[in-house]
Design a protein around this motif. Structure first.
Motif, PDB file in Angstrom:
ATOM      1  N   ASN A 189     -38.087  26.395  -8.871  1.00 52.36           N
ATOM      2  CA  ASN A 189     -36.782  25.988  -7.778  1.00 52.36           C
ATOM      3  C   ASN A 189     -36.047  27.145  -7.284  1.00 52.36           C
ATOM      4  O   ASN A 189     -35.016  27.574  -7.569  1.00 52.36           O
ATOM      5  N   ASN A 190     -36.857  28.199  -6.748  1.00 48.70           N
ATOM      6  CA  ASN A 190     -36.500  29.530  -6.341  1.00 48.70           C
ATOM      7  C   ASN A 190     -35.653  29.242  -4.949  1.00 48.70           C
ATOM      8  O   ASN A 190     -36.105  28.907  -4.013  1.00 48.70           O
ATOM      9  N   SER A 194     -32.320  17.476 -12.818  1.00 44.55           N
ATOM     10  CA  SER A 194     -32.165  18.584 -11.701  1.00 44.55           C
ATOM     11  C   SER A 194     -33.624  19.040 -11.516  1.00 44.55           C
ATOM     12  O   SER A 194     -33.719  19.110 -10.291  1.00 44.55           O
ATOM     13  N   ALA A 195     -34.393  18.984 -12.257  1.00 40.88           N
ATOM     14  CA  ALA A 195     -35.816  19.229 -12.107  1.00 40.88           C
ATOM     15  C   ALA A 195     -36.687  18.264 -11.388  1.00 40.88           C
ATOM     16  O   ALA A 195     -37.636  18.682 -10.801  1.00 40.88           O
ATOM     17  N   ALA A 196     -36.159  17.124 -11.241  1.00 43.31           N
ATOM     18  CA  ALA A 196     -36.855  15.956 -10.905  1.00 43.31           C
ATOM     19  C   ALA A 196     -36.196  16.066  -9.232  1.00 43.31           C
ATOM     20  O   ALA A 196     -36.816  15.089  -8.555  1.00 43.31           O
ATOM     21  N   ARG A 197     -35.248  16.815  -8.869  1.00 42.24           N
ATOM     22  CA  ARG A 197     -34.942  16.590  -7.376  1.00 42.24           C
ATOM     23  C   ARG A 197     -35.837  17.285  -6.634  1.00 42.24           C
ATOM     24  O   ARG A 197     -36.817  18.078  -7.018  1.00 42.24           O
ATOM     25  N   PRO A 198     -35.895  16.970  -5.375  1.00 41.10           N
ATOM     26  CA  PRO A 198     -36.928  17.771  -4.225  1.00 41.10           C
ATOM     27  C   PRO A 198     -36.394  19.022  -4.062  1.00 41.10           C
ATOM     28  O   PRO A 198     -35.596  19.440  -4.386  1.00 41.10           O
ATOM     29  N   TYR A 199     -37.497  20.020  -3.601  1.00 41.80           N
ATOM     30  CA  TYR A 199     -37.678  21.148  -3.333  1.00 41.80           C
ATOM     31  C   TYR A 199     -37.331  21.261  -1.761  1.00 41.80           C
ATOM     32  O   TYR A 199     -38.459  20.965  -1.171  1.00 41.80           O
ATOM     33  N   ASP A 200     -36.547  21.877  -1.253  1.00 43.25           N
ATOM     34  CA  ASP A 200     -36.106  21.923   0.236  1.00 43.25           C
ATOM     35  C   ASP A 200     -36.505  23.181   0.588  1.00 43.25           C
ATOM     36  O   ASP A 200     -36.156  24.293   0.462  1.00 43.25           O
ATOM     37  N   THR A 241     -40.512  25.483 -21.300  1.00 48.64           N
ATOM     38  CA  THR A 241     -41.986  24.878 -21.270  1.00 48.64           C
ATOM     39  C   THR A 241     -41.954  23.552 -21.083  1.00 48.64           C
ATOM     40  O   THR A 241     -42.670  23.097 -19.961  1.00 48.64           O
ATOM     41  N   GLU A 242     -41.266  22.709 -21.436  1.00 44.37           N
ATOM     42  CA  GLU A 242     -41.012  21.362 -21.193  1.00 44.37           C
ATOM     43  C   GLU A 242     -40.657  20.987 -19.636  1.00 44.37           C
ATOM     44  O   GLU A 242     -41.436  20.212 -18.993  1.00 44.37           O
ATOM     45  N   VAL A 243     -39.420  21.529 -19.187  1.00 47.29           N
ATOM     46  CA  VAL A 243     -39.337  21.341 -17.793  1.00 47.29           C
ATOM     47  C   VAL A 243     -40.224  21.767 -16.973  1.00 47.29           C
ATOM     48  O   VAL A 243     -40.744  21.097 -15.960  1.00 47.29           O
ATOM     49  N   LEU A 244     -40.826  23.194 -17.144  1.00 42.03           N
ATOM     50  CA  LEU A 244     -41.528  23.639 -16.066  1.00 42.03           C
ATOM     51  C   LEU A 244     -43.141  23.053 -16.212  1.00 42.03           C
ATOM     52  O   LEU A 244     -43.739  22.716 -15.223  1.00 42.03           O
ATOM     53  N   SER A 245     -43.559  22.415 -17.332  1.00 41.49           N
ATOM     54  CA  SER A 245     -44.846  21.476 -17.377  1.00 41.49           C
ATOM     55  C   SER A 245     -44.625  20.296 -16.599  1.00 41.49           C
ATOM     56  O   SER A 245     -45.471  19.906 -15.886  1.00 41.49           O
ATOM     57  N   GLY A 246     -43.684  19.459 -16.774  1.00 41.27           N
ATOM     58  CA  GLY A 246     -43.286  18.410 -16.080  1.00 41.27           C
ATOM     59  C   GLY A 246     -43.315  18.466 -14.612  1.00 41.27           C
ATOM     60  O   GLY A 246     -43.695  17.745 -13.808  1.00 41.27           O
ATOM     61  N   ARG A 247     -42.558  19.891 -14.269  1.00 43.92           N
ATOM     62  CA  ARG A 247     -42.438  20.046 -12.605  1.00 43.92           C
ATOM     63  C   ARG A 247     -43.723  20.312 -12.013  1.00 43.92           C
ATOM     64  O   ARG A 247     -43.909  19.832 -10.931  1.00 43.92           O
ATOM     65  N   ALA A 248     -44.556  21.407 -12.845  1.00 42.20           N
ATOM     66  CA  ALA A 248     -45.926  21.448 -12.267  1.00 42.20           C
ATOM     67  C   ALA A 248     -46.709  20.414 -12.025  1.00 42.20           C
ATOM     68  O   ALA A 248     -47.590  20.467 -10.831  1.00 42.20           O
ATOM     69  N   ALA A 249     -46.571  19.174 -12.697  1.00 47.11           N
ATOM     70  CA  ALA A 249     -47.586  18.129 -12.483  1.00 47.11           C
ATOM     71  C   ALA A 249     -46.814  17.319 -11.171  1.00 47.11           C
ATOM     72  O   ALA A 249     -47.814  16.497 -10.479  1.00 47.11           O
ATOM     73  N   THR A 250     -45.666  17.220 -10.813  1.00 49.27           N
ATOM     74  CA  THR A 250     -45.212  16.587  -9.905  1.00 49.27           C
ATOM     75  C   THR A 250     -44.490  17.086  -8.751  1.00 49.27           C
ATOM     76  O   THR A 250     -44.104  16.331  -7.757  1.00 49.27           O
TER      77      THR A 250
END
Length: 282
Positions: free
Chosen positions: A130-131, A169-175, A235-244
């Protein structure tokens, strides 16, 4: 652990960024861009630099070497700017150093070409962490030896500023519509990057990366008992985000419906057109 060096000379501040990093020389004879713990962004900006920089490196993206930088403000007593002096006085102890790339130039998306596959991999990576600070206005990339290097990830991982809302927050789209590399890719290249990189972002890899965060920067985090508990949250947040995250990358803005011209302008244009037809060719 990241390599550790001690700053022995403060060379000059860098005023391009709001955190006012500085160039220092260290006892290993290297020159580094120092990111200071006393800057307004605080320790979480340095945590983001470590997590994003070292994760990018393991995904074979180019990032300058990071080091633990021990800094004694005494070496910068000659700095005349009082604001910079206040920053340095607040930054005694452990800071972060980024290898200085001499002769590098800032990336300009209108001046340099980037291969579509490389651009796709960088956009996917930026979506993962989420840069929000890699736009065409402020690319935060350098060209060094004709290669593209990624710098300045302190504004990424925005969810770690509010762990209670981290998952939502991590579940939001990346613009990515304003991303500095958006002009070089289509959705197909980003999808290819996701297929290549997402399986590599394993829990084991993330544990390896988060283990590099100094304990000092994770102490007293609200809601966590130990630094390792904070590491597990990253780790938990980034792992879930990588998959989706691939399904939530927005590469182009939805088309906007053109506003109808005001009545006076439409009447004027129609009148000019009618007058031209009456005059005929000259």
């Amino acid at each position: 652990m990241l390599p550790e060096v001690t700053a022995i000379r403060y060379v000059t501040p860098l005023r391009e960024g709001g955190s006012v990093p500085g160039i220092v020389e260290a006892d290993d004879l290297g020159t580094y861009v120092a990111k200071f713990i006393g800057a307004a962004q605080g320790r979480k900006a340095l945590v983001a630099e470590v997590v994003c920089g070292e994760l990018a490196r393991r995904l074979e993206l180019r990032v300058p070497e990071l080091v633990r930088l021990d800094f004694d403000p005494v070496i910068a007593l000659g700095e005349p700017d009082t604001e910079v002096q206040d920053l340095l006085k607040a930054s005694g102890g452990l800071n972060l150093g980024m290898d200085f790339l001499p002769g590098s130039v800032g990336f300009d998306p209108l001046a340099f070409e980037v291969a579509a596959d490389e651009a796709g991999r960088i956009i996917w990576f930026d979506a993962l962490v989420n840069n929000v600070d890699r736009s065409w206005r402020n690319p935060n990339m350098l060209i060094w030896h004709r290669k593209l290097w990624l710098i300045d990830h302190g504004a990424a991982l925005i969810w770690h500023h509010n762990w209670n809302g981290a998952q939502s927050s991590a579940a939001r789209p990346y613009d990515a519509t304003d991303h500095a590399l958006a002009r070089f890719v289509s959705a197909a290249e980003v999808a290819e990057a996701a297929a290549e990189l997402a399986p590599r972002v394993t829990d084991a890899l993330l544990r390896e990366v988060t283990a590099l965060i100094p304990d000092e920067w994770l102490l007293d985090e609200p809601g966590f008992d130990t630094p390792d508990a904070v590491r597990r949250a990253y780790t938990e947040v980034l792992s879930g985000r990588a998959a989706t995250i691939q399904d939530r990358i927005l590469l182009s803005a939805p088309p906007k419906k053109a506003d109808a011209p005001p009545e006076w302008l439409r009447t004027w244009v129609e009148g000019k057109a009618a007058g031209s037809q009456q005059e005929g060719p000259r």
